[in-house]
Scaffold this motif. Structure first.
Motif: not given
Length: 184
Positions: A99-104, A111-117, A128-131, A166-171
């Motif tokens: 999220l810090h990298a996205i905000h930079e 943004p919504e972040v889902y991680t699979k470890l 990562i998905s977001g408008g 990364i999935r960009m979409e119009e919200r």
């Protein structure tokens, strides 16, 4: 579901079915079965068996109750083995780094972040998905964001298997209700 849980469920089901059949035969007339239960119910051993079944059902539910209270949710983390010891990086910490990298980069709204470890393979897969914020070169900005997040994760985790989607979409903004306040 592991073997112990299956065994517990099997015992609960078996004891419950037998107990409910016997109790139903005592209350409701079941063809042939109720008559047999009535003859047995006059004997002394029948009451002892009923007490044992009741205590067994109570004990099983008692165990399940305290097993449910004692269980803890497993913390999702990536375990990295080093010569000095084991390092545990939690999923929450990895998500906040993303999220810090996205905000930079300031490309995505909400943004919504889902991680699979995967600790065995030493890999992280992030989605990562977001408008989108209106930009002139959106595909290039998305590639830069993806590269930035991958670089940050590789730097933080010191592992090579990092995948970022990364999935960009119009919200479409949700309409506020009349009595709902606007937050600025």
């Amino acid at each position: 579901m592991n073997g112990f849980v299956r065994l517990i469920f099997l015992l609960i089901g078996l004891v419950g079915m037998i107990g409910s059949a016997i109790f139903a035969a005592l209350v409701y007339p079941l063809a042939g079965f109720s008559d047999q239960i009535q003859t047995y119910s006059s004997s002394n051993w029948f009451m002892n068996v009923m007490i044992v079944v009741a205590v067994l059902i109570f004990f099983v539910f008692f165990l399940l109750f305290f097993a449910a209270i004692a269980t803890k949710q497993k913390v999702r983390a990536l375990h990295i083995l080093t010569p000095a010891g084991d390092i545990q990086l939690t999923q929450t910490m990895i998500n906040s780094t993303i999220l810090h990298a996205i905000h930079e980069m300031n490309i995505l709204k909400q943004p919504e972040v889902y991680t699979k470890l995967n600790s065995k393979k030493q890999s992280v897969q992030a989605t990562i998905s977001g408008g989108t914020i209106p930009l002139s070169h959106l595909p290039e900005a998305g590639k830069n964001l993806q590269a930035n997040v991958e670089e940050r994760l590789k730097e933080l985790l010191q592992i090579e298997h990092v995948s970022v989607d990364i999935r960009m979409e119009e919200r479409i903004p949700e309409k506020r209700k009349k009595n709902e306040a606007r937050v600025v």
